[in-house]
Design an enzyme around this catalytic site. Structure first.
Site, mmCIF file in Angstrom:
data_model
loop_
_atom_site.group_PDB
_atom_site.id
_atom_site.type_symbol
_atom_site.label_atom_id
_atom_site.label_comp_id
_atom_site.label_asym_id
_atom_site.label_seq_id
_atom_site.Cartn_x
_atom_site.Cartn_y
_atom_site.Cartn_z
ATOM 1 N N SER A 126 0.878 -1.175 0.000
ATOM 2 C CA SER A 126 0.000 0.000 0.000
ATOM 3 C C SER A 126 0.915 1.225 0.000
ATOM 4 C CB SER A 126 -0.832 -0.013 1.283
ATOM 5 O OG SER A 126 -1.398 1.257 1.534
ATOM 6 N N TYR A 139 -1.035 -1.000 10.599
ATOM 7 C CA TYR A 139 -1.123 -1.338 9.164
ATOM 8 C C TYR A 139 0.196 -1.005 8.461
ATOM 9 C CZ TYR A 139 -3.173 -1.251 4.403
ATOM 10 O OH TYR A 139 -3.461 -1.481 3.067
HETATM 11 N N1 LIG Z 1 -8.814 -1.028 -0.537
HETATM 12 C C1 LIG Z 1 -7.844 -0.136 -0.633
HETATM 13 O O1 LIG Z 1 -8.104 1.086 -0.812
HETATM 14 C C2 LIG Z 1 -6.405 -0.572 -0.542
HETATM 15 C C3 LIG Z 1 -5.407 0.415 -0.651
HETATM 16 C C4 LIG Z 1 -4.076 0.036 -0.575
HETATM 17 C C5 LIG Z 1 -3.746 -1.297 -0.429
HETATM 18 N N2 LIG Z 1 -4.726 -2.231 -0.323
HETATM 19 C C6 LIG Z 1 -4.321 -3.625 -0.167
HETATM 20 O O2 LIG Z 1 -4.977 -4.419 -1.142
HETATM 21 C C7 LIG Z 1 -5.161 -5.742 -0.628
HETATM 22 C C8 LIG Z 1 -6.607 -6.166 -0.777
HETATM 23 O O3 LIG Z 1 -7.408 -5.271 -0.006
HETATM 24 P P1 LIG Z 1 -9.001 -5.128 -0.236
HETATM 25 O O4 LIG Z 1 -9.304 -3.693 -0.222
HETATM 26 O O5 LIG Z 1 -9.432 -5.974 -1.378
HETATM 27 O O6 LIG Z 1 -9.520 -5.740 1.148
HETATM 28 P P2 LIG Z 1 -10.808 -6.629 1.455
HETATM 29 O O7 LIG Z 1 -11.891 -6.425 0.446
HETATM 30 O O8 LIG Z 1 -11.133 -6.402 2.902
HETATM 31 O O9 LIG Z 1 -10.241 -8.092 1.270
HETATM 32 C C9 LIG Z 1 -9.310 -8.638 2.172
HETATM 33 C C10 LIG Z 1 -9.030 -10.065 1.781
HETATM 34 O O10 LIG Z 1 -8.149 -10.644 2.766
HETATM 35 C C11 LIG Z 1 -8.719 -11.859 3.204
HETATM 36 N N3 LIG Z 1 -8.427 -12.137 4.604
HETATM 37 C C12 LIG Z 1 -8.609 -11.298 5.657
HETATM 38 N N4 LIG Z 1 -8.327 -11.949 6.798
HETATM 39 C C13 LIG Z 1 -7.976 -13.209 6.457
HETATM 40 C C14 LIG Z 1 -7.601 -14.356 7.204
HETATM 41 N N5 LIG Z 1 -7.537 -14.347 8.549
HETATM 42 N N6 LIG Z 1 -7.318 -15.492 6.520
HETATM 43 C C15 LIG Z 1 -7.404 -15.528 5.182
HETATM 44 N N7 LIG Z 1 -7.756 -14.486 4.419
HETATM 45 C C16 LIG Z 1 -8.044 -13.335 5.059
HETATM 46 C C17 LIG Z 1 -10.226 -11.675 3.038
HETATM 47 O O11 LIG Z 1 -10.854 -12.924 2.905
HETATM 48 P P3 LIG Z 1 -11.922 -13.522 3.954
HETATM 49 O O12 LIG Z 1 -12.616 -12.377 4.613
HETATM 50 O O13 LIG Z 1 -12.804 -14.370 3.093
HETATM 51 O O14 LIG Z 1 -11.093 -14.313 4.892
HETATM 52 C C18 LIG Z 1 -10.287 -10.902 1.739
HETATM 53 O O15 LIG Z 1 -10.234 -11.797 0.657
HETATM 54 C C19 LIG Z 1 -4.657 -5.706 0.824
HETATM 55 O O16 LIG Z 1 -3.347 -6.176 0.885
HETATM 56 C C20 LIG Z 1 -4.710 -4.229 1.166
HETATM 57 O O17 LIG Z 1 -3.803 -3.891 2.190
HETATM 58 C C21 LIG Z 1 -6.044 -1.902 -0.368
#
Ligand SMILES: NC(=O)c1ccc[n+]([C@@H]2O[C@H](COP(=O)([O-])OP(=O)(O)OC[C@H]3O[C@@H](n4cnc5c(N)ncnc54)[C@H](OP(=O)(O)O)[C@@H]3O)[C@@H](O)[C@H]2O)c1
Length: 257
Positions: A126, A139
């Protein structure tokens, strides 16, 4: 790939599947995994539902997945808020999912890649993995950690045929844990879509890129300046109202700890 049930993970899975990849998809939510597989047309998709926060989660995933050409470590918790507001277990979960799991998974898949002389590790960090902001301490610790891990790994993997890419998204619209929070940004802070993050993952693999930012130019430049002068940048951010946004975000994401 990990985090397939999430907003960005779904887009990454669709992009890689469209390039002809055979996918091993994971997350805890089985129904969402099954729906994703159905939307991809069932072929070339294996599902391994499990909890990566569990001590043996990464090892069980690596064993179930078998030999991999590409590891995409995308799963993460937003882990936003003041560190003193976390329980010890919540801190452990954030460290386990966001940092320990990618390192353990890499350790597990690397010997096979080294033996074959090819492979690629993609770590989704990120911009908070380059510059920390208010309420991002836990984070950012995990996302800075991924960058450090990747930099060392890249050096060790030189000449081995193995690529290492780190993806640094800014704020992502439409889906994912920022979009779900419902928090509004000032108009001058732009966003990118999950599909643009997924396109960067594909570019990282195909073009062997070390690091790719996925954000509007202004945010990329601001991040670069903040890396050079973090204290001044933090002062400017506070003046621009970042404290309210950070508080709203950590309140909205509290149930994701
Ligand atoms: N959204 C943003 O604006 C943003 C910005 C910068 C970086 N990112 C990065 O992008 C990536 C994806 O983020 P996102 O926004 O798509 O988040 P999200 O929609 O909340 O998805 C998070 C994912 O992680 C999985 N996860 C969480 N806890 C887990 C556990 N204990 N075991 C296995 N899987 C787990 C969840 O699956 P389950 O809930 O099914 O377990 C889900 O598939 C992350 O690395 C995040 O830091 C996001």
């Amino acid at each position: 790939m990990t985090g397939a049930t999430g907003g960005i993970g779904g887009a990454i899975a669709r992009a890689l599947h469209a390039r002809g990849a055979r996918l091993v998809l994971t997350g805890r939510r089985e129904r969402q995994l099954a729906e994703l597989r159905a939307s991809l047309g069932e072929e070339r998709v294996e599902l391994v539902p499990l909890d990566l926060a569990e001590p043996d989660g990464p090892a069980r995933l690596a064993e179930a997945a078998g030999a991999l050409d590409v590891l995409v470590a995308n799963a993460a918790l937003p882990a936003s808020g003041r560190v003193e507001d976390f329980t010890p277990d919540e801190i452990d979960r954030a460290l386990n999912v966001n940092l320990r799991a990618p390192i353990q998974l890499t350790r597990a898949v690397l010997p096979g890649m080294l033996e074959r002389g090819s492979g690629h590790i993609v770590l989704v960090s990120s911009l908070a993995g380059k510059v920390a902001t208010l309420r991002s301490a836990v984070y950012s610790a995990t996302k800075f950690g991924l960058r450090g891990f990747a930099a060392g790994l890249r050096e060790d993997a030189q000449q081995s045929g193995i690529g290492v890419t780190v993806i640094f998204p800014g704020f992502v619209s439409d889906a994912g844990f920022f979009a779900e929070s419902g928090v509004k940004l000032p108009r001058w802070v732009g966003t990118r879509t999950p599909e643009q993050v997924a396109a960067a993952v594909v570019r990282g693999i195909e073009q062997e890129r070390a690091e790719l930012d996925v954000a509007p130019l202004g945010l990329k430049v601001g991040t670069r300046l903040a890396e050079l002068a973090p204290v001044t940048a933090a002062r400017v951010q506070r003046r621009l109202g970042s404290e309210r946004i950070a508080d709203d975000l950590s309140e909205a994401q509290r149930d994701k700890r």
